[in-house]
Design a protein around this motif. Structure first.
Motif: not given
Lengths: 504, 301, 350
Positions: A355-356, A358-359, A364, A366-367, A369
């Motif tokens: 968490i946190g 994932e960006g 990541r 593109w879209l 995960i």
């Protein structure tokens, strides 16, 4: 009244929480039951009080065997329990709370409050304790609430008082006055069962001590025939972990600067508070819970709006930044409530670990995960933070409290941010996990990170901090350097000097 | 329009008719709310109540039996809620949604099987409550036309609001209900099963919602129509939400909604399309919700 | 093994027994012949000449699954959007108005209609989200209350300004033939089902494999966790609702261009598509791949019940009752979701 528990065993599913435990309680005696979190102390007491039915074992009062269907039966026979977490109704008055569940009623079921009030006055006079019966619980201090819990038990004429960790939320001074009350009870012939994990208290007040470990009773001895060291060995089944060592080191630049920060609290404003945290130091905030800690932390993390003052991280103001932006700027956060704020219990371990992140590029595409990256990252955390769990895809709720906490600590510390905010980081976990987490925090400090530690465990603050701030009634009441921090002096500052409680 | 309209006796007469079902249902909802039961199935409770009222009244030949049957139907729904939400641990929202659909289906199903009609059932055999004439009240200006000549259920509803206030403050069950809603662990520790207390809340709620249905089907009119509750249960839910289950505030909000309802009914005569007047109660509810939420947010944010 | 049987299988058996028992009681009340009713049910759901009834079931399943997908997107994000009905109506309305009044080639009219419907439905859902985020109106209630303005707005528009007066009913004119969704050759099933099939696949991918899907899920499981971890919570809320409402709007457009070819007052409300969608999602505990199956199941119950009414004179509302009963019995088993923000308190301390 003689109370005997014999051969009690409790199972939760396949787990044996209590294994063949026998305890004896006599009038005029304070019997301490000690052990780690999860050793089974509270479970035994819940059996005694009728909240849990044992798989095997009996309860006897003055030799007669008892069958509790529910706590009402136990209460009727003269048992009373003060639970670790307050069982009070905050919105109700003291009197309403005291009569709740044993209300004196008229024919139509209306409560006879006047009768109750008179009886309460009588009790208060007998034992020399009292609280204004019309006050709302929400307006009481923690000590006063503790008193209400005890009055509740006395109102029901208990001959055996079970107190589960009664000093967990008290300052040393408050604990001392509580003990005075307990001594009065002992003198008046009541039996007292004291559940605790603080050995100093046991040595100070108990007449007899029983040690539990992993659900088993290890020993029961009169206090005169044992020692603190022996009890400690019994609790952990070996020697205590070596005490923490902290090399003194020069602190660096200011990482977090807080200047006149204010936030909305319960009923009134918290702050203004001003302090800073520098590289390579742990700043500890001591104080009884409910004195503004939560609000200050939330305001710093970005979970609560500030109403005045400001804070800056590495020279950048935090004003107007949301939680994500603050974290990106260099902040990590170990929240107090691991069940709701620290983790998503129903999600996988790997999902909680990532968490946190994932960006970021690593997780990541593109879209989409990168599940594989999430799994291997979780595996790394599990290894380096010694987390006991079936694997990265296990459900988070399957882990024990200590391992959940290690997962959070690992996730946050591995970000390596300049600032780390830790709020009660070892609440309710076992000694092994406590020691591990403490060492990790000190390791981060030694590596030059700035750590803000908030803890309601004074011992924890004393053990870890380079500087200590004391919070009382939403303000900083004092500051100590680690070298000249004194338990009693800090306790004095933490104490709510309330006029409502009169202790004889 | 204007003041004349508001003081018009016909208008005033209609206010209690509109507010009674909402008030009764919202009081039931308030009991659940205070006891920590998130009951948003009031719509279904009312619907079953309305149907049972007609059933009881038609077959037993008396509006009083209609009211008893309505309460029984509502209590039945309450017991179903308790069975699936408390005993079988179903999520309250899920159970509520299911019970609302259940009520919609069951009432139409029974309408068709028992009475053999679709849409609506009207029959001279359905006995309804008529207005009670109270001589002293009748002669007071404004209040007279407003309060006099209503069905017994209206007076009961107002009484229930006041009684409930006392009940929460001073009654043993009231005290325990509040505890079940605030800190149920405190009840368990005292040897009282919170779920038992919540069961009582659902029973009382069911009875009150049943009467709300009775007001719709055998007091306002003497017939049953499919989906007769028509969203009133949801308005009651909002009333509960806005007041956090405080009975006197519930009374106040219900009066407010009653006025809006009858106002919209009234202005139908002024050439506005029916849809505008139909939507008014919901818009009013939404606006009340927005205003109060915003006010609350500004106070606590 | 023994414990497994007692803990898992037995409750299942007892639930089936209960549901079956209730069914029997209902049929008894209706004085129906059991065998006739069952064969009527099966025929109504899966049979008919040239499988005509099965196609009806599929057609209904298209709309129900669509609504279920819409609901799933928001429920998984922890957003209790029960205002699908309003979003559906607004979408259908937008589609019908574009379909009837926009000039141009049929395909363009249809495409524009679909886009307009998705935009309208999406915005209607976002409105409820804005009310929650910026005003504090709980989404559950806010979204539900928005159903009524949507319903009455539709009712007014097709009853007054855009009414096809000649038809005598409160409805719009027909959408021109060229803008209808084509039928599968030789059947009366339109191609709307392909849109929903595609949506189902996209929804599974979105939920399991995308970053926004992961974030939304975390927010749904533990909102405070998501916030404290720095997830863009407001964006998650608005994005999820936009998607959810857009799918509901799409369903409205499919109903207009595929099934009814106009907007008739009540045509999207009376069949309870939105509510059936909600319970279809709840039945399978929001597991994305299972949602289409669940939606088809409920569609079959409804068309089957209609078949029962034809052959055995059992009112078709029996279908609605049984759907509700099934949900009641599974309500306690719906896991893996944090409905209403509850979270399991099972920290065992060691």
């Amino acid at each position: 009244m003689q109370v005997d528990l014999s051969g009690v065993t409790v199972r939760f599913g396949t787990l044996t929480a209590v294994d063949n435990v026998s305890l004896h309680f006599s009038p005029g005696e304070i019997h301490a039951v000690v052990g780690e979190n999860g050793a089974g102390k509270s479970t035994v007491m819940n059996v005694l009080f009728g909240l849990i039915k044992p798989a095997v074992g009996t309860i006897a009062i003055d030799g007669a065997e008892m069958q509790w269907r529910n706590p009402q039966d136990a209460i009727a026979r003269g048992l009373g329990m003060v639970h670790q977490h307050f069982m009070l109704q905050d919105s109700m008055s003291v009197l309403e709370n005291i009569v709740l569940c044993s209300e004196p009623v008229s024919n139509l079921g209306f409560v006879k409050f006047n009768t109750a009030r008179a009886r309460l006055r009588e009790i208060a006079e007998t034992y020399g304790i009292g609280v204004n019966p019309e006050k709302r619980i929400a307006d009481l201090s923690v000590t006063e609430r503790q008193i209400v819990e005890i009055l509740k038990v006395l109102y029901r004429d208990a001959a055996l008082l079970i107190l589960d960790e009664p000093t967990a939320v008290l300052t040393p001074q408050e604990a001392a006055s509580l003990f005075q009350i307990l001594r009065n009870f002992r003198a008046s012939g009541k039996s007292i069962a004291l559940i605790t994990h603080k050995l100093d208290e046991v040595m100070e007040i108990a007449d007899r001590v029983s040690v539990m470990r992993a659900g088993k009773l290890i020993s029961t001895k009169p206090i005169g025939e044992t020692s603190k060291a022996e009890i400690a060995r019994g609790i952990i089944g070996g020697e205590l972990p070596a005490s923490l060592t902290r090399a003194t080191q020069a602190v660096g630049e200011v990482v977090l600067a807080v200047d006149g920060l204010q936030a909305r609290g319960v009923g009134k404003t918290v702050g203004p508070v001003s302090f800073d945290v520098r590289r390579g130091e742990i700043v500890g905030i001591a104080g009884i819970s409910g004195n503004g800690q939560t609000q200050i932390i939330e305001a710093l993390v970005g979970l609560r709006a500030t109403t005045g003052g400001q804070a800056s991280l590495l020279g950048h103001t935090l004003r107007g930044l949301d939680v994500g932006a603050r974290r990106a700027l260099g902040m990590s956060y170990i929240p107090a409530d691991r069940q709701r704020v620290g983790l998503a219990l129903e999600a996988k371990v790997s999902e909680n670990a990532a968490i946190g992140r994932e960006g970021t590029k690593a997780f990541r595409n593109w879209l989409f995960i990168k599940r594989a990256a999430m799994t291997s990252f979780a595996r790394e955390l599990i290894e380096s933070y010694h987390i006991k769990v079936a694997g990265p895809n296990a459900r988070t709720s399957s882990m024990s409290g200590g391992n959940k906490q290690k997962l959070i600590v690992g996730r946050e510390l591995s970000r390596g941010t300049p600032l780390i905010i830790a709020e009660n980081p070892t609440w309710g976990v076992d000694i092994g996990a406590i020691d591990f987490i403490h060492r990790e925090l000190i390791r981060m400090r030694d590596a030059g990170h700035a750590i803000l530690l908030v803890s309601t465990e004074l011992d924890e603050v004393l053990a870890l901090s380079d500087r200590i701030l004391v919070l009382y009634e939403n303000q900083i009441a004092g500051e100590f350097a680690a070298a000249d921090a004194d338990r009693l002096a800090i306790g004095e500052l933490m104490t709510s000097r309330s006029k409502v409680v009169q202790v004889a | 329009m204007g003041i004349d309209l508001v003081l018009d006796p016909a208008f005033l007469q209609s206010v209690p008719r509109f507010l009674t079902p909402i008030l009764l249902a919202a009081l039931g909802g308030a009991i659940c709310e205070r006891a920590g039961v998130f009951n948003i199935a009031l719509e279904g409770f009312i619907l079953v109540g309305a149907f049972c009222a007609v059933l009881g009244s038609y077959f037993m030949g008396s509006e009083w039996w209609g009211a008893v049957a309505a309460m029984a139907g509502g209590v039945g729904m309450g017991l179903l809620f308790a069975e699936f939400s408390l005993r079988r641990k179903g999520d309250a929202i899920v159970v509520s949604i299911a019970l609302n659909l259940f009520a919609a289906g069951l009432t139409v199903y029974l309408l068709r099987t028992i009475f053999g009609v679709s849409g609506a059932f009207r029959d001279s055999g359905i006995k309804g409550f008529s207005g009670i004439d109270i001589p002293l009240l009748r002669d007071i200006p404004v209040l007279g036309p407003l309060l006099n000549g209503q069905s017994i259920l209206f007076y009961f509803a107002v009484f229930a609001a006041l009684a409930l206030q006392l009940f929460f403050a001073r009654h043993r069950l009231g005290l325990r209900l509040r505890a079940a809603g605030e800190n149920p662990a405190g009840l368990s520790a005292g040897g009282v099963d919170p779920q038992r207390v919540q069961l009582w809340a659902l029973v009382l709620c069911g009875a009150l919602c049943g009467l709300a249905g009775a007001q719709l089907s055998i007091a306002n009119v003497n017939l049953f129509v499919e989906n007769m509750s028509a969203g009133r249960g949801w308005i009651a839910v909002v009333a509960v939400l806005l007041t956090r289950g405080r009975p006197l505030y519930v009374l106040f909000i219900a009066v407010l909604f009653g006025f809006v309802d009858s106002l919209s009914f009234r202005i139908q005569g002024f050439g506005l399309p029916q849809q505008f007047t139909d939507v008014m109660p919901y818009l009013a509810t939404l606006i009340a919700l927005i205003v109060l939420s915003a006010w609350h947010k500004s106070k606590t944010a | 093994m023994d414990i497994d049987f007692r803990n898992q299988l037995l409750p299942c058996v007892s639930v089936f027994a209960w549901i079956f028992g209730i069914l029997l009681v209902l049929m008894f009340v209706a004085n129906a012949h059991f065998g006739e009713a069952i064969s009527g049910f099966l025929n109504g759901a899966f049979g008919g000449r040239n499988l005509a009834y099965l196609l009806t079931t599929l057609s209904r399943a298209t709309l129900i699954v669509g609504m279920a997908l819409a609901v799933m997107i928001s429920f998984r994000a922890g957003l209790f959007n029960i205002g699908g009905e309003g979003q559906l109506v607004i979408g259908g309305l937008a589609a019908a108005l574009v379909g009837v009044y926009m000039p141009g080639p049929g395909w363009l009219v249809m495409a524009t209609g679909i886009v307009a419907a998705m935009a309208a439905g999406g915005l209607w859902a976002v409105l409820a989200g804005v009310m929650q985020l910026y005003v504090g109106v709980p989404l559950l209630i806010g979204s539900l209350l928005l159903n009524y303005p949507a319903r009455y707005l539709g009712s007014y528009l097709v009853g007054h300004p855009f009414r096809d007066v000649a038809s005598g009913l409160p409805q719009t004119h027909l959408v021109p033939n060229e803008a209808w969704l084509p039928l599968f050759s030789g059947t009366r099933l339109d191609m709307g089902i392909l849109f929903i099939a595609l949506m189902s696949v996209l929804a599974v991918i979105y939920c399991n494999s995308t970053v926004p899907g992961y974030r939304a899920r975390m927010n749904g499981l533990a909102p405070e966790f998501a916030r404290a971890s720095g997830l863009p919570v407001k964006r998650i809320v608005l994005q999820s609702l936009l998607m959810s409402g857009a799918i509901a709007g799409l369903v409205g457009a499919l109903a207009v261009f595929g099934l009814h070819h106009r907007f008739t007052d009540g045509m999207l409300v009376q069949p309870l598509y939105a509510w059936t969608g909600i319970i279809a999602v709840l039945l399978v505990g929001m597991v994305p791949w299972a949602v289409p199956i669940s939606g088809f199941f409920f569609a079959a119950i409804q068309t089957g019940a209609a078949g029962m009414e034809r052959t055995a004179d059992v009112p078709k509302e029996i279908g609605l009752i049984m759907q509700a009963v099934i949900i009641l019995f599974v309500a306690g088993r719906i896991s893996g979701v944090s409905l209403a923000g509850k979270s399991g308190e099972n920290d065992n301390g060691h």
